[in-house]
Design a protein around this motif. Structure first.
Motif, PDB file in Angstrom:
ATOM      1  N   GLY A 191       0.803  -1.217   0.000  1.00 12.22           N
ATOM      2  CA  GLY A 191       0.000   0.000   0.000  1.00 12.22           C
ATOM      3  C   GLY A 191       0.832   1.262   0.000  1.00 12.22           C
ATOM      4  O   GLY A 191       0.287   2.370   0.068  1.00 12.22           O
ATOM      5  N   CYS A 192       2.154   1.120  -0.084  1.00 12.20           N
ATOM      6  CA  CYS A 192       3.028   2.289  -0.041  1.00 12.20           C
ATOM      7  C   CYS A 192       3.075   2.988  -1.399  1.00 12.20           C
ATOM      8  O   CYS A 192       2.896   2.364  -2.444  1.00 12.20           O
ATOM      9  CB  CYS A 192       4.432   1.887   0.408  1.00 12.20           C
ATOM     10  SG  CYS A 192       4.474   1.290   2.112  1.00 12.20           S
ATOM     11  N   SER A 193       3.342   4.294  -1.344  1.00 17.80           N
ATOM     12  CA  SER A 193       3.406   5.083  -2.570  1.00 17.80           C
ATOM     13  C   SER A 193       4.792   5.680  -2.793  1.00 17.80           C
ATOM     14  O   SER A 193       5.003   6.402  -3.768  1.00 17.80           O
ATOM     15  CB  SER A 193       2.373   6.212  -2.519  1.00 17.80           C
ATOM     16  OG  SER A 193       2.594   7.033  -1.380  1.00 17.80           O
ATOM     17  N   GLY A 194       5.720   5.385  -1.889  1.00 24.02           N
ATOM     18  CA  GLY A 194       7.062   5.918  -2.029  1.00 24.02           C
ATOM     19  C   GLY A 194       8.090   5.037  -1.367  1.00 24.02           C
ATOM     20  O   GLY A 194       7.781   4.253  -0.459  1.00 24.02           O
ATOM     21  N   LEU A 195       9.315   5.159  -1.854  1.00 20.10           N
ATOM     22  CA  LEU A 195      10.457   4.410  -1.337  1.00 20.10           C
ATOM     23  C   LEU A 195      11.426   5.397  -0.711  1.00 20.10           C
ATOM     24  O   LEU A 195      11.978   6.265  -1.403  1.00 20.10           O
ATOM     25  CB  LEU A 195      11.126   3.657  -2.486  1.00 20.10           C
ATOM     26  CG  LEU A 195      12.236   2.661  -2.165  1.00 20.10           C
ATOM     27  CD1 LEU A 195      11.709   1.521  -1.306  1.00 20.10           C
ATOM     28  CD2 LEU A 195      12.823   2.110  -3.463  1.00 20.10           C
ATOM     29  N   LEU A 196      11.583   5.323   0.600  1.00 23.35           N
ATOM     30  CA  LEU A 196      12.525   6.169   1.338  1.00 23.35           C
ATOM     31  C   LEU A 196      13.817   5.390   1.495  1.00 23.35           C
ATOM     32  O   LEU A 196      13.882   4.407   2.239  1.00 23.35           O
ATOM     33  CB  LEU A 196      11.929   6.536   2.694  1.00 23.35           C
ATOM     34  CG  LEU A 196      12.851   7.125   3.770  1.00 23.35           C
ATOM     35  CD1 LEU A 196      13.630   8.319   3.249  1.00 23.35           C
ATOM     36  CD2 LEU A 196      12.056   7.507   5.009  1.00 23.35           C
ATOM     37  N   LEU A 197      14.843   5.819   0.774  1.00 22.35           N
ATOM     38  CA  LEU A 197      16.117   5.103   0.769  1.00 22.35           C
ATOM     39  C   LEU A 197      17.073   5.690   1.795  1.00 22.35           C
ATOM     40  O   LEU A 197      17.217   6.911   1.899  1.00 22.35           O
ATOM     41  CB  LEU A 197      16.769   5.189  -0.613  1.00 22.35           C
ATOM     42  CG  LEU A 197      16.066   4.466  -1.755  1.00 22.35           C
ATOM     43  CD1 LEU A 197      16.843   4.679  -3.047  1.00 22.35           C
ATOM     44  CD2 LEU A 197      15.936   2.962  -1.470  1.00 22.35           C
ATOM     45  N   GLY A 198      17.757   4.823   2.526  1.00 28.05           N
ATOM     46  CA  GLY A 198      18.882   5.248   3.329  1.00 28.05           C
ATOM     47  C   GLY A 198      20.030   5.649   2.411  1.00 28.05           C
ATOM     48  O   GLY A 198      19.882   5.693   1.180  1.00 28.05           O
TER      49      GLY A 198
END
Length: 433
Positions: A50-57
């Motif tokens: 259900g996520c709409s974004g990828l938060l990358l380290g």
């Protein structure tokens, strides 16, 4: 709510750990390893969650864990190269996923070229102006006592120009915004000037800062950020569940409502710097309680990779103490252990509820009933929009003295009396259509 970030739900990934990269960067001349493509098999998994974004380290060239950057313009060779980044952007866009990058702009690694020059030429050299004087090795300040992390001097114009150039570069390559690491350690006027300049070319970009304590609102009103990490709420969620003291959570949500008058904080129950929720909670039955709060109160939620599978892991204050909370993921979702999938499906359902009620991003939440081990939270939006979350951590059923006749159960145990919540259970109700 016309902006894309009002609808964002982030899946946070720490790439060096996720891809199984070695803990230390290889010596110069070693071939690039294209581990960033390991994410390909997991993008549909994030969408399915259900996520709409990828938060990358951190993904830029560094010495060890990624927060000791040596080149902000180069992908870490343990992860790949520009082609791998472009590929990830394209694959994410095909699925409607935004990318948020981790910007480490408070400090750099000792191998950062300007610091190598400063160390060689001494404190009076032009390169030395990039770094704050201090008591660390060579007379330079370090970040929170970490000798290998050298603090940048944010009063130096060349540092400002560098940070603006880095953010411009990667936004131009397809990123949608930045998580600003250790934002609390950087002067607010620096953020204001840097973001003002970056927004000229990228007005749609979103910037959230890592702020652990202090005046959250000032980072938005004075620093120009869009959001900050809501550590107060994070702590209150697991602590109130462990202590059976929902007065703490009610107090934190009252503070949270105040923040929402100005901005939508980034909310979470786990990230790359803290013990995992499944390990932090004293009772595993309360995992759903924590997630129900996260997904029914105001803010921009993020889910840390593995939490959606109820991964366990304890952060320790020692060398390598983050390893347990930054593990490698297998080649594909089908390789995950079967016992984690019920937690994934729970996340799916609650994130789905959140997406069906996008007004929650800026909704204020009122504790309409607080009784230590029982809590009723009402989140309200414009018009008749309403979500009621009932949390019970008693060993016995608890009947909440709240009106529910106008509501219907969205998540939780089926019951002829929705106000009666079983022991160690929770219910989310929404207004009937």
């Amino acid at each position: 709510m016309g902006t894309w970030h009002d609808h964002a739900i982030w899946w946070q990934v720490y790439p060096l750990g996720f891809t199984g990269a070695p803990a230390v960067a290889p010596p110069p001349g070693e071939p690039v390893r294209h581990r960033l493509r390991h994410l390909d098999a997991w993008l549909d998994y994030a969408v399915g969650l259900g996520c709409s974004g990828l938060l990358l380290g951190p993904i830029f060239a560094s010495e060890t864990h990624g927060y000791d950057t040596v080149d902000h313009f180069r992908i870490d060779p343990r992860l790949g190269d520009d082609g791998d980044f472009d590929h990830l952007v394209a694959q994410a866009r095909r699925r409607g996923l935004r990318l948020l990058l981790d910007g480490v702009f408070n400090h750099v690694g000792r191998g950062f070229p300007a610091f190598a020059r400063a160390a060689a030429d001494g404190p009076g050299s032009p390169a030395a102006r990039w770094f704050r004087p201090g008591t660390g090795t060579g007379g330079f300040a370090t970040f929170e006592g970490h000798d290998h992390l050298v603090a940048l001097d944010h009063g130096e114009p060349a540092v400002l120009d560098h940070v603006v150039s880095v953010m411009d570069h990667w936004l131009g390559r397809g990123a949608s915004g930045w998580r600003l690491d250790a934002a609390y350690a950087v002067p607010l006027p620096f953020w204001r000037e840097a973001l003002t300049r970056v927004r000229r070319a990228h007005p749609d970009a979103w910037f959230t800062g890592e702020v652990i304590h202090g005046d959250y609102t000032a980072y938005v009103t004075e620093g120009g950020l869009d959001s900050v990490t809501q550590y107060e709420l994070w702590k209150a969620i697991w602590s109130s569940l462990n202590d059976g003291n929902f007065f703490e959570l009610a107090w934190a949500l009252d503070r949270h409502n105040g923040f929402l008058e100005t901005f939508a904080p980034m909310t979470f129950t786990g990230n790359h710097d803290v013990t995992r929720l499944a390990s932090r909670l004293g009772d595993p039955r309360h995992l759903g309680h924590a997630l129900a709060v996260l997904m029914t109160v105001g803010g921009v939620p993020s889910v840390y990779y593995g939490d959606e599978q109820a991964f366990r892991g304890v952060k320790e204050e020692r060398a390598g103490g983050d390893d347990a909370i930054r593990p490698a993921f297998p080649a594909a979702p089908g390789d995950l252990a079967p016992h984690g999938w019920p937690a994934y499906r729970l996340h799916q359902r609650l994130i789905g509820l959140r997406r069906r009620n996008p007004w929650l991003v800026r909704a204020c939440t009122e504790a309409v009933h607080v009784a230590g081990r029982a809590l009723a939270l009402r989140s309200a939006g414009d018009g008749a929009a309403e979500v009621l979350t009932l949390l019970n951590v008693h060993d016995t059923p608890y009947r909440f003295p709240v009106g529910v006749s106008h509501l219907t159960v969205a998540e939780g145990p089926a019951s002829a009396d929705p106000a009666l919540v079983p022991p160690h259970s929770w219910t989310v109700l929404v207004r009937k259509r």
